[in-house]
Motif scaffolding. Structure first.
Motif, PDB file in Angstrom:
ATOM      1  N   THR A   9       0.824  -1.220   0.000  1.00 46.74           N
ATOM      2  CA  THR A   9       0.000   0.000   0.000  1.00 46.74           C
ATOM      3  C   THR A   9       0.852   1.261   0.000  1.00 46.74           C
ATOM      4  N   GLY A  10       2.146   1.119   0.230  1.00 50.32           N
ATOM      5  CA  GLY A  10       3.019   2.295   0.308  1.00 50.32           C
ATOM      6  C   GLY A  10       2.858   3.044   1.624  1.00 50.32           C
ATOM      7  N   ALA A  11       2.289   2.398   2.649  1.00 46.83           N
ATOM      8  CA  ALA A  11       2.072   3.070   3.938  1.00 46.83           C
ATOM      9  C   ALA A  11       3.396   3.382   4.641  1.00 46.83           C
ATOM     10  N   ALA A  12       4.450   2.615   4.318  1.00 40.67           N
ATOM     11  CA  ALA A  12       5.782   2.892   4.871  1.00 40.67           C
ATOM     12  C   ALA A  12       6.804   2.816   3.741  1.00 40.67           C
ATOM     13  N   SER A  13       7.768   3.748   3.753  1.00 40.42           N
ATOM     14  CA  SER A  13       8.792   3.725   2.693  1.00 40.42           C
ATOM     15  C   SER A  13       9.810   2.626   2.966  1.00 40.42           C
ATOM     16  N   LYS A  14      10.119   2.431   4.275  1.00 46.01           N
ATOM     17  CA  LYS A  14      11.108   1.399   4.628  1.00 46.01           C
ATOM     18  C   LYS A  14      10.528   0.492   5.711  1.00 46.01           C
ATOM     19  N   VAL A  15      10.718  -0.816   5.549  1.00 51.94           N
ATOM     20  CA  VAL A  15      10.238  -1.773   6.544  1.00 51.94           C
ATOM     21  C   VAL A  15      11.442  -2.529   7.110  1.00 51.94           C
ATOM     22  N   SER A  16      11.731  -2.295   8.398  1.00 54.08           N
ATOM     23  CA  SER A  16      12.824  -3.018   9.067  1.00 54.08           C
ATOM     24  C   SER A  16      12.218  -4.115   9.919  1.00 54.08           C
ATOM     25  N   LEU A  17      12.885  -5.267   9.944  1.00 54.99           N
ATOM     26  CA  LEU A  17      12.297  -6.420  10.629  1.00 54.99           C
ATOM     27  C   LEU A  17      13.301  -7.120  11.538  1.00 54.99           C
ATOM     28  N   TYR A  18      12.774  -7.614  12.670  1.00 59.73           N
ATOM     29  CA  TYR A  18      13.610  -8.425  13.568  1.00 59.73           C
ATOM     30  C   TYR A  18      12.760  -9.542  14.155  1.00 59.73           C
ATOM     31  N   ASP A  19      13.357 -10.726  14.318  1.00 56.67           N
ATOM     32  CA  ASP A  19      12.732 -11.817  15.063  1.00 56.67           C
ATOM     33  C   ASP A  19      13.838 -12.472  15.873  1.00 56.67           C
ATOM     34  N   ARG A  20      13.510 -12.988  17.042  1.00 57.92           N
ATOM     35  CA  ARG A  20      14.578 -13.596  17.858  1.00 57.92           C
ATOM     36  C   ARG A  20      15.038 -14.926  17.252  1.00 57.92           C
ATOM     37  N   SER A  21      14.193 -15.521  16.419  1.00 50.88           N
ATOM     38  CA  SER A  21      14.564 -16.801  15.809  1.00 50.88           C
ATOM     39  C   SER A  21      15.340 -16.582  14.506  1.00 50.88           C
ATOM     40  N   GLU A  22      16.519 -17.188  14.456  1.00 51.51           N
ATOM     41  CA  GLU A  22      17.354 -17.043  13.264  1.00 51.51           C
ATOM     42  C   GLU A  22      16.660 -17.656  12.040  1.00 51.51           C
ATOM     43  N   ALA A  23      15.995 -18.791  12.259  1.00 54.31           N
ATOM     44  CA  ALA A  23      15.309 -19.466  11.148  1.00 54.31           C
ATOM     45  C   ALA A  23      14.224 -18.560  10.576  1.00 54.31           C
ATOM     46  N   VAL A  24      13.492 -17.877  11.466  1.00 53.27           N
ATOM     47  CA  VAL A  24      12.429 -16.965  11.001  1.00 53.27           C
ATOM     48  C   VAL A  24      13.044 -15.785  10.257  1.00 53.27           C
ATOM     49  N   ARG A  25      14.158 -15.257  10.767  1.00 57.82           N
ATOM     50  CA  ARG A  25      14.828 -14.135  10.078  1.00 57.82           C
ATOM     51  C   ARG A  25      15.257 -14.564   8.673  1.00 57.82           C
ATOM     52  N   ASP A  26      15.802 -15.769   8.564  1.00 54.54           N
ATOM     53  CA  ASP A  26      16.247 -16.264   7.254  1.00 54.54           C
ATOM     54  C   ASP A  26      15.069 -16.388   6.288  1.00 54.54           C
ATOM     55  N   THR A  27      13.954 -16.935   6.799  1.00 55.94           N
ATOM     56  CA  THR A  27      12.761 -17.078   5.946  1.00 55.94           C
ATOM     57  C   THR A  27      12.269 -15.702   5.505  1.00 55.94           C
ATOM     58  N   ALA A  28      12.231 -14.756   6.461  1.00 53.63           N
ATOM     59  CA  ALA A  28      11.739 -13.403   6.135  1.00 53.63           C
ATOM     60  C   ALA A  28      12.623 -12.761   5.064  1.00 53.63           C
ATOM     61  N   SER A  71      14.415 -14.385   2.785  1.00 52.16           N
ATOM     62  CA  SER A  71      14.215 -15.036   1.486  1.00 52.16           C
ATOM     63  C   SER A  71      12.859 -14.690   0.887  1.00 52.16           C
ATOM     64  N   LEU A  72      11.897 -14.314   1.723  1.00 51.76           N
ATOM     65  CA  LEU A  72      10.590 -13.908   1.195  1.00 51.76           C
ATOM     66  C   LEU A  72      10.610 -12.448   0.737  1.00 51.76           C
ATOM     67  N   GLY A  73      11.702 -11.749   1.028  1.00 46.45           N
ATOM     68  CA  GLY A  73      11.813 -10.342   0.627  1.00 46.45           C
ATOM     69  C   GLY A  73      10.857  -9.424   1.364  1.00 46.45           C
ATOM     70  N   LEU A  74      10.665  -9.699   2.663  1.00 48.04           N
ATOM     71  CA  LEU A  74       9.670  -8.917   3.415  1.00 48.04           C
ATOM     72  C   LEU A  74      10.157  -7.517   3.797  1.00 48.04           C
ATOM     73  N   GLY A  75      11.453  -7.274   3.708  1.00 47.79           N
ATOM     74  CA  GLY A  75      11.994  -5.958   4.075  1.00 47.79           C
ATOM     75  C   GLY A  75      13.432  -6.100   4.519  1.00 47.79           C
ATOM     76  N   ASP A  76      13.940  -5.100   5.260  1.00 54.50           N
ATOM     77  CA  ASP A  76      15.326  -5.137   5.731  1.00 54.50           C
ATOM     78  C   ASP A  76      15.397  -5.917   7.041  1.00 54.50           C
ATOM     79  N   VAL A  77      15.831  -7.168   6.950  1.00 54.81           N
ATOM     80  CA  VAL A  77      15.884  -8.016   8.138  1.00 54.81           C
ATOM     81  C   VAL A  77      17.253  -7.866   8.799  1.00 54.81           C
ATOM     82  N   SER A  78      17.264  -7.660  10.126  1.00 55.37           N
ATOM     83  CA  SER A  78      18.530  -7.502  10.837  1.00 55.37           C
ATOM     84  C   SER A  78      18.585  -8.503  11.989  1.00 55.37           C
ATOM     85  N   ASP A  79      19.814  -8.870  12.402  1.00 59.37           N
ATOM     86  CA  ASP A  79      19.912  -9.744  13.574  1.00 59.37           C
ATOM     87  C   ASP A  79      20.162  -8.918  14.840  1.00 59.37           C
ATOM     88  N   SER A  80      19.958  -7.599  14.720  1.00 59.18           N
ATOM     89  CA  SER A  80      20.091  -6.732  15.895  1.00 59.18           C
ATOM     90  C   SER A  80      18.782  -5.987  16.132  1.00 59.18           C
TER      91      SER A  80
END
Ligand SMILES: NC(=O)C1=CN([C@@H]2O[C@H](COP(=O)(O)OP(=O)(O)OC[C@H]3O[C@@H](n4cnc5c(N)ncnc54)[C@H](O)[C@@H]3O)[C@@H](O)[C@H]2O)C=CC1
Ligand SMILES: O=C(O)C(=O)Cc1ccc(O)cc1
Length: 311
Positions: free
Chosen positions: A28-47, A49-58
């Motif tokens: 929808t363009g509601a946000a220009s940038k989407v940063s993402l974090y999850d405590r699970s490394e496996a979930v971060r990797d999936t996110a 690979s799905l191209g959900l946004g800027d995934v960080s481990d911090s």
């Protein structure tokens, strides 16, 4: 609408709701940038690979420059996550959540949220029985209610932040309602939490019936029981946290429910068909009212608009 509602949002917890938010915000363009974090490394990797946004481990990195941080973790994890996020929030940022219980979420976040941040709890009344980043989809919030439970009597800047957050959710297709947190918890106890408890219980009863084998339950399950099994397939951690955190409202509602169930039991025992007819006709009326209010369209019916993916 042109121009993003938020320059940057941070999503903490990339499950069904967090990943749906990321998809919807981008689409929808509601946000220009989407940063993402999850405590699970496996979930971060999936996110990633799905191209959900800027995934960080911090977690700090994810939240530092965000205009709005959306906490999408189970209700029982809200306090510790808020504590970890607190030192990294920028002044004037909006801090919100999507937890299914609001009074305990508000208290948990308020205990750690810095004064220079606008804390506005929220709850999308939209979801499915699935969990994880693959289960999310951009249209989840379209046509659904989003309840905000702001802190009463704040200053003008806070009220402006509430309007901005409401505009964000509306951009994702939701209808926003403002409600007191305690009232939210009483309403959701009957419309969402108790139905889930009943679903868990009926499936459990079916499992334990010595006179009917498990194979027969699976083979002959009619529409009603199948619908309960969908709800009972919901995430156990999430629902454990809901019941532990909305204890009073759920127990009060369960008390009323048990009395009404006993009355139906009595009517069956004594052959009181008139009573059964009265109750069933009244229930039909409520269903009709939900349909007429447009609450059971393909857009808003839980789960029905979900792509049929395995997580
Ligand atoms: N599932 C549903 O239908 C709905 C859920 N909600 C609420 O949304 C929240 C999230 O639910 P779902 O997305 O369904 O759950 P989910 O199980 O799909 O995702 C939760 C994610 O949070 C992560 N997580 C847990 N603790 C964490 C922590 N301390 N730090 C960072 N990440 C952490 C998990 O690794 C997981 O990836 C819950 O509070 C729930 O009550 C609200 C509306 C509907
Ligand atoms: O899948 C269903 O039937 C739901 O009821 C989804 C749901 C679950 C939890 C919420 O807090 C809101 C919506």
């Amino acid at each position: 609408m042109t121009g993003a509602t938020f320059e940057e949002i941070a999503i903490v917890g990339i499950g069904l709701i967090g990943s749906s938010l990321a998809r919807a915000a981008k689409e929808t363009g509601a946000a220009s940038k989407v940063s993402l974090y999850d405590r699970s490394e496996a979930v971060r990797d999936t996110a990633s690979s799905l191209g959900l946004g800027d995934v960080s481990d911090s977690l700090a990195e994810t939240c530092r420059s965000a205009d709005c941080v959306l906490l999408c973790v189970p209700v029982g994890a809200i306090e510790e996550t808020m504590r970890d996020i607190a030192p990294h929030l920028k002044p004037g940022a909006i801090m919100t959540d999507v937890g299914s219980v609001k009074e305990s979420a508000l208290n948990a976040m308020q205990a750690h949220c810095p004064a220079h941040v606008h804390l506005i709890p929220g709850h999308p009344i939209a979801g499915t029985e699935k969990s994880g980043p693959k289960a999310g989809f951009a249209s989840l919030f379209r046509g659904a209610w989003h309840i905000l439970t702001p802190i009463p009597q704040q200053d003008e800047a806070y009220n402006g932040a509430v309007d901005r957050l409401a505009a964000f959710w509306e951009r994702l297709g939701a209808r926003v309602e403002i409600m007191d947190a305690a009232r939210h918890d009483r309403v959701l106890a009957i419309t969402s939490h108790l139905p889930h408890l009943i679903a868990y219980n009926i499936v459990s009863t079916a499992y334990d019936m010595e006179s009917v084998g498990e194979g027969e339950v699976v083979k002959y399950s009619a529409g009603g029981f199948r619908d309960f099994t969908r709800i009972a397939a919901s995430d156990p951690t999430m629902w454990r946290d809901v019941f532990l955190n909305n204890k009073d409202a759920v127990l009060e509602t369960l008390g009323r429910f048990s009395e009404d169930l006993a009355a139906l039991q009595r009517a069956i025992r004594w052959g009181d068909g008139d009573m059964l007819m009265r109750e069933f006709e009244r229930a039909r009326g409520i269903r009709k009212a939900i349909i007429e209010a447009g609450q059971d369209t393909d857009e808003t019916n839980f789960g029905r608009n979900a792509p049929d993916k395995k997580d």
